[in-house]
Design a protein around this motif. Structure first.
Motif, short mmCIF file in Angstrom:
data_model
loop_
_atom_site.label_atom_id
_atom_site.label_comp_id
_atom_site.label_asym_id
_atom_site.label_seq_id
_atom_site.Cartn_x
_atom_site.Cartn_y
_atom_site.Cartn_z
N LYS A 71 0.65 -1.02 -0.04
CA LYS A 71 0.20 0.07 -0.04
C LYS A 71 0.93 0.94 -0.18
O LYS A 71 1.60 2.01 1.11
CB LYS A 71 -1.19 0.53 1.26
CG LYS A 71 -1.90 1.15 1.59
CD LYS A 71 -2.67 1.43 2.45
CE LYS A 71 -3.87 2.75 2.75
NZ LYS A 71 -4.48 2.59 3.78
N MET A 72 0.10 2.24 -1.33
CA MET A 72 1.34 3.10 -1.11
C MET A 72 1.04 4.20 -0.07
O MET A 72 -0.04 4.54 0.94
CB MET A 72 1.47 4.20 -2.25
CG MET A 72 2.59 5.11 -2.58
SD MET A 72 2.00 6.15 -3.99
CE MET A 72 0.28 7.24 -3.80
N THR A 73 2.10 5.15 0.60
CA THR A 73 1.91 6.02 1.75
C THR A 73 2.84 7.30 1.28
O THR A 73 3.51 7.58 0.88
CB THR A 73 2.80 5.49 3.02
OG1 THR A 73 3.85 5.30 2.88
CG2 THR A 73 2.11 4.31 3.10
N VAL A 74 1.52 8.49 1.23
CA VAL A 74 1.95 9.35 0.90
C VAL A 74 1.68 10.70 2.67
O VAL A 74 1.39 10.20 3.53
CB VAL A 74 0.85 10.56 -0.23
CG1 VAL A 74 0.98 11.49 0.63
CG2 VAL A 74 0.23 9.50 -0.84
N GLY A 75 3.68 11.20 2.19
CA GLY A 75 3.56 12.71 3.45
C GLY A 75 3.24 13.13 3.05
O GLY A 75 3.74 13.58 1.61
#
Length: 235
Positions: A71-75
């Motif tokens: 799952k891609m995570t975004v900050g």
């Protein structure tokens, strides 16, 4: 691998478009700078990418997976953090540690590698020695740095930052760019950063998205790949 695809994006406030027919891709493992004059809707573009604003027309598609199939995570680091008042109870260390819980469930204890990631993030922004201070007691520039540290500690696949080096001196900015370059090269992260310091940062970048005035008044994007070659810096 494409992490974000922006196609024919148009957005504005009231009845006038501020961004018009914008298209580009963000790929895994690249360091991208977004540049342009004041008022060129650079911050607006970031919010559209993140889904914080809805475009008038066009599409923004974020990948659901990273290059490893997880799952891609975004900050996201917004511009000029100043929302913590003097009564904010958390310490610097507690706040930055909270970024690690994006990687696990809240009831699980942090492990040694989590604590190390927090320390590295705070050292990167020069705030390790302030780790026991209350967040509300810090200056605006110091608050900005610890928000950057919190996001860095979460180790996102896509890291989006709006003028993150505001308040840093030249030596600190250079160290920050080098650290971001390391994140891209060693961890295959994608870093997207709005900056006014194009001359200073361009040698670290893989791509520049330059926003310039369109013929009809709206701001448009010119995507410049192979930055060193484009700016006359080819070997």
């Amino acid at each position: 691998m494409i992490l974000a695809s922006i196609r024919n994006l148009t957005f504005g406030y009231e009845h006038l478009p501020s961004l018009e027919d914008v298209s580009f891709d963000l790929e895994s493992g690249e360091f991208v700078g977004i540049t342009g004059p004041n008022g060129a809707s650079k911050s607006t573009l970031l919010k559209l990418i993140l889904g914080l604003l809805k475009p008038w027309s066009g599409n923004v598609v974020l990948s659901k997976q990273n290059s490893q199939g997880r799952k891609m995570t975004v900050g996201y680091v917004p511009q000029q953090i100043s929302s913590f008042n003097v009564g904010f109870p958390s310490t610097v260390l507690e706040l930055v540690r909270s970024g690690r819980y994006q990687k696990k469930k809240w009831y699980k204890r942090l492990e040694e590698h989590d604590h190390k990631a927090v320390q590295v993030a705070l050292e990167m922004v020069g705030m390790w020695e302030y780790r026991k201070k209350k967040v509300g007691d810090l200056s605006g520039g110091q608050k900005q740095k610890i928000i950057i540290a919190r996001v860095l500690a979460s180790e996102p696949d896509l890291l989006v930052m709006d003028e993150p080096t505001t308040g840093m001196d030249a030596e600190s900015r250079k160290g920050f760019y080098e650290f971001m370059r390391h994140q891209v090269n060693s961890h295959n992260r994608t870093v997207v950063m709005v900056t006014h310091d194009q001359d200073e940062v361009e040698s670290y970048l893989d791509k520049i998205i330059h926003i310039e005035k369109g013929e009809k008044g709206g701001w448009r994007c010119l995507t410049l790949n192979s930055c060193k070659e484009h700016f006359g810096q080819a070997d």
